[in-house]
Scaffold this motif. Structure first.
Motif, mmCIF file in Angstrom:
data_model
loop_
_atom_site.group_PDB
_atom_site.id
_atom_site.type_symbol
_atom_site.label_atom_id
_atom_site.label_comp_id
_atom_site.label_asym_id
_atom_site.label_seq_id
_atom_site.Cartn_x
_atom_site.Cartn_y
_atom_site.Cartn_z
ATOM 1 N N SER A 1 34.361 63.967 -44.935
ATOM 2 C CA SER A 1 34.954 63.986 -43.761
ATOM 3 C C SER A 1 35.136 62.574 -43.092
ATOM 4 O O SER A 1 35.897 62.187 -42.624
ATOM 5 N N ILE A 2 33.927 61.529 -43.495
ATOM 6 C CA ILE A 2 34.186 60.207 -43.118
ATOM 7 C C ILE A 2 35.374 59.665 -44.221
ATOM 8 O O ILE A 2 36.237 58.868 -43.662
ATOM 9 N N GLY B 1 29.660 65.563 -45.090
ATOM 10 C CA GLY B 1 29.851 64.450 -44.333
ATOM 11 C C GLY B 1 30.544 63.189 -44.732
ATOM 12 O O GLY B 1 31.279 62.623 -44.266
ATOM 13 N N LEU B 2 30.135 62.955 -45.916
ATOM 14 C CA LEU B 2 31.042 61.715 -46.812
ATOM 15 C C LEU B 2 32.428 62.020 -46.780
ATOM 16 O O LEU B 2 33.251 61.303 -46.632
ATOM 17 N N TYR C 1 39.871 57.544 -43.605
ATOM 18 C CA TYR C 1 40.078 56.364 -44.082
ATOM 19 C C TYR C 1 41.420 56.178 -44.981
ATOM 20 O O TYR C 1 41.947 55.096 -45.113
#
Lengths: 454, 337
Positions: free
Chosen positions: B207-208, B204-205, B212
């Motif tokens: 992917s976020i 999750g991290l 960025y």
């Protein structure tokens, strides 16, 4: 001057020196194992089974060390020598690719079946697996030496905008020095293993083992060495003549010949001095070098001074060559004497057995010395006439290269010591179990060491 | 942006980019379970340690070979990038290699030395696995941010450096569920559940964080129409995590005998994650700086490798499958006899 170039060279040298120790053993040992297995299949004699079972352990350990150090090699090109692939990538690329595809995968996959699949596959398939592993390692050697030889005697290519492009793959692979170097290395592998077999068998012999299987291996090893040493010497000579033709500066460094000319003397003793471009304390025999290099007492031989500053570091090449030849002669003596002493089933004298034990890893010394002659002898070139080592090196800061070098050295020294220790330890353990009144480790101690409890 | 893909100069480099991707993915999944088992090694009894090693013993050598193929393809197909990439990754590569060396030799040393020294080699097995996994994570992280030298770039790399070992532990423990029985298998189920949360968090991290770092990557994902056909990926990944959780619980309570589900699902998660990264990076070999076409070797050389590869790679796959067939079923004690 301790700079990134020197440190990178030392690092590459350390990595590849460590690496070569193990495939040198794996290649020939794989074939010997095949021989042991086939003998067992044919005769049903359990001694061959015992011999196979012992040496397969050495093989597995050796192979593992070869694989992990080999993986390191595949990264070294990129980490420390980015210029290499930029300039000769079109040649080196496919050769390395084929090595990985046709050999590395083959030996790695069938190794699992060979080592652990004896009970899960038929005898035929198991024997085939051993063959494929041995064949895979040999094929690896073929591809790597083809590439390495091309770096020494390049052909079949053109330079366009400072990059090499392949014109003729047959010429690239079968370049002038390749056949000599491949055969010389293959026989070196068999000689290394012959003395490893002889040394460890002699070690057991010294400790009182008189098992028929051990004696058989000792005899096989000495016979193999006896036949192959003279062949290797002849091959080495032919290889030298090839080097004379294509890499005369290297040859001159090997021989310590600074001033070329006609009727050149052979340097027997001397200390090459790069500053004075001569040999200190030189003792030489007049005209002899011309004779054995050109078969004419007054033949013309080029000296290092004919090549200006495009010469290798002379002292390392000069001495490494002498060490290699010295080991070769020692092997000749030991194998002929030892084999003769075993004629008709005689006992091996204790002093000879001790000598053979001391020579257990003599092959390693010969192989390293030989590789230093050829690789240092190629300097200042990375690819003769095309790319110098200095042109290819990384631009990383010296500190980074020094750290990685120290880390590798620490790991390698540790593993090398562990390897040698374990090899002798396993040899002692075989006897501790097979000799009825010898000291035996408590059964429970080896109970949780399944692979050790044979 | 894309060159003419009907010409060899167009499709050959692309073929090798895909091949390299497959090699790296294969490595990550295959050696992933080896490294995962290594990371878990010290959590159980000595006898179970031997069974854990027995489950990966016949495969690790061949599994490791895929990384050689991966870096080999980088070397041979993209020589102009190869040196740059490995120079940037100098430290993590060195660490990874030392980790792999220690792990590889420990396989053999641990069972050949005197019993008193076995714990040392077990520890080195674990340490090697740890160093290699963390280093690989850092390498992936650095690659995604295009070797950006800022603090955030390095922090991202460290994040991946923690997530990848978590993922490997998940792979390793689900592999053990498949290959072992009894007490060890039960332990593996416990390990799998813990590493599941760590891995899910990590995926999750990452992917976020990934979009960025690059406006280009951001615009590949968070833009109509791309987002419409891409959003199933994170959804599917999330669903797979639930499948893993559910199937392990079912195995624990005895309501299911399907021991393969957790492992296969985790492999699928890895595939999806990998596809996500590959899609973000494409067409760059060095993000934002060098495309795969810019880095590619001469078309003629690529052809030479190509013809060899399409013959040899299927052969490799066939005999690899054969070797998995030979060692099918629960892990048994390893013996040379």
């Amino acid at each position: 001057m301790i700079d990134t170039l020197l440190l990178s060279r030392i690092q590459f040298g350390a990595n590849i020196s460590f690496h070569i120790l193990f495939p040198t053993i794996s290649i020939a040992l794989g074939w010997f194992l095949l021989y042991f297995k086939i003998q067992h299949n044919k005769t049903g004699d359990s001694s061959w089974q015992d011999v196979y079972q012992f040496w397969v352990k050495i093989f597995a350990l050796t192979f593992a060390l070869g694989v992990v150090s080999g993986i390191t090699m595949s990264f070294q090109f990129g980490t420390n020598w980015p210029g290499y692939m930029e300039v000769v990538g079109n040649i080196a690329g496919p050769l390395l690719a084929y090595e990985v595809l046709t050999a590395f995968f083959l030996e790695a996959t069938f190794l699992g079946v060979m080592l652990f699949g004896a009970k899960r596959v038929s005898q035929r398939v198991h024997t085939l697996s051993i063959f494929l592993v041995a064949f895979g390692t040999t094929l690896s050697a073929f591809w790597i030496i083809a590439l390495n030889s091309w770096m020494h005697t390049p052909q079949g290519f053109s330079m366009v905008d400072g990059r090499a492009f392949a014109d003729d793959w047959f010429a690239i692979i079968f370049n002038p020095s390749m056949p000599y170097r491949l055969l010389h290395m293959m026989i070196a592998s068999f000689l290394t293993v012959s003395f490893l077999l002889a040394g460890l068998s002699a070690y057991r012999y010294l400790r009182g083992c008189r098992a028929a299987a051990n004696y058989a291996v000792l005899k096989l090893a000495l016979t193999s060495a006896m036949i192959l040493t003279p062949v290797q010497i002849v091959l080495g000579d032919l290889h030298g003549l090839n080097t004379l033709e294509y890499q005369p500066a290297k040859l001159a460094a090997m021989e310590g010949i600074w001033e070329g000319g006609k009727g050149v003397p052979a340097v027997i003793i001397g200390i090459p001095d790069a500053k004075t471009r001569s040999n200190a304390y030189e003792v030489s025999i007049p005209k002899l070098a011309s004779f054995y290099l050109t078969h004419d007492w007054n033949g013309e031989v080029k000296g290092l001074n004919d090549f200006g500053d495009k010469i290798p570091p002379v002292a390392p090449v000069f001495f490494a060559f002498r060490i290699m030849v010295g080991i070769g002669l020692l092997m000749l003596l030991a194998s002929w004497l030892g084999r003769w002493q075993l004629r008709g089933g005689r006992e091996l004298p204790r002093w000879m057995a001790k000598g053979l034990v001391l020579m257990t890893f003599s092959g390693w010394i010969g192989v390293l010395a030989g590789w230093y002659v050829t690789e240092i002898g190629r300097q200042p070139y990375l690819v003769t006439g095309v790319l110098t080592t200095a042109q290819a090196v990384t631009k990383l800061p010296t500190g980074m290269v020094l750290s990685s070098l120290l880390a590798y050295l620490a790991v390698y020294v540790g593993l090398l010591l562990a390897y040698i220790w374990v090899v002798f330890y396993l040899t002692r353990k075989v006897d501790d179990k097979s000799m009825p009144k010898a000291s035996v480790a408590p059964a429970s101690a080896s109970a949780t060491n399944p692979l050790g409890a044979q | 942006m894309l060159p003419d893909l009907t010409t060899p100069a167009g499709w050959l480099p692309l073929f090798f980019f895909v091949a390299m991707g497959i090699a790296v993915l294969s490595y990550v999944v295959l050696d992933g379970y080896d490294l995962g088992v290594g990371l878990l090694l010290n959590r159980t009894s000595d006898h179970n340690k031997d069974m854990m090693i027995a489950s990966i013993g016949p495969f690790w050598d061949a599994n490791e070979t895929w990384i050689v193929l991966g870096v080999g393809l980088l070397l041979v197909a993209f020589p102009l990038a190869h040196g740059l990439v490995l120079t940037e990754l100098y430290i993590p590569v060195t660490a990874m290699l030392i980790g792999l060396i220690l792990r590889g030799v420990s396989f053999d040393f641990r069972v050949k030395v005197d019993i008193s020294q076995k714990p040392l080699w077990n520890f080195l097995f674990y340490l090697g696995s740890l160093v290699a996994s963390v280093a690989q994570g850092v390498m992936i992280g650095r690659l995604i941010v295009g070797f950006e030298s800022g603090l955030l770039g390095w922090m991202f790399a460290l994040l991946v450096g923690i997530c990848l070992p978590a993922g490997y532990t998940l792979l390793g423990s689900t592999w053990l569920i498949l290959k072992t029985e009894g007490e060890l298998q039960k332990q593996a189920m416990g390990w799998a559940k813990i590493s599941l949360w760590l891995t899910a968090g990590g995926v999750g991290l990452v992917s976020i964080a990934t979009p960025y770092f690059s406006a280009e990557i951001m615009s590949k994902w968070f833009v109509i129409p791309n987002i419409l056909w891409l959003f199933p990926i994170p959804i599917l990944t999330g669903a797979l995590f639930l499948v893993v959780l559910k199937s392990i619980s079912a195995l624990q309570s005895g309501t299911s005998r399907k021991e393969w589900v957790p492992f296969v699902s985790v492999v699928a998660i890895f595939w999806l994650s990998f596809f996500g990264i590959a899609y973000s990076i494409f067409p760059y070999v060095i993000v934002g700086k060098m495309t795969l076409w810019q880095a590619a070797a001469a078309t003629e050389s690529l052809y030479v490798i190509f013809w060899g590869a399409i013959v040899v790679l299927p052969t490799i796959l066939i005999y690899t499958l054969y070797s998995y067939r030979v060692f099918w079923g629960k892990a048994r004690e390893l013996s040379y006899q």
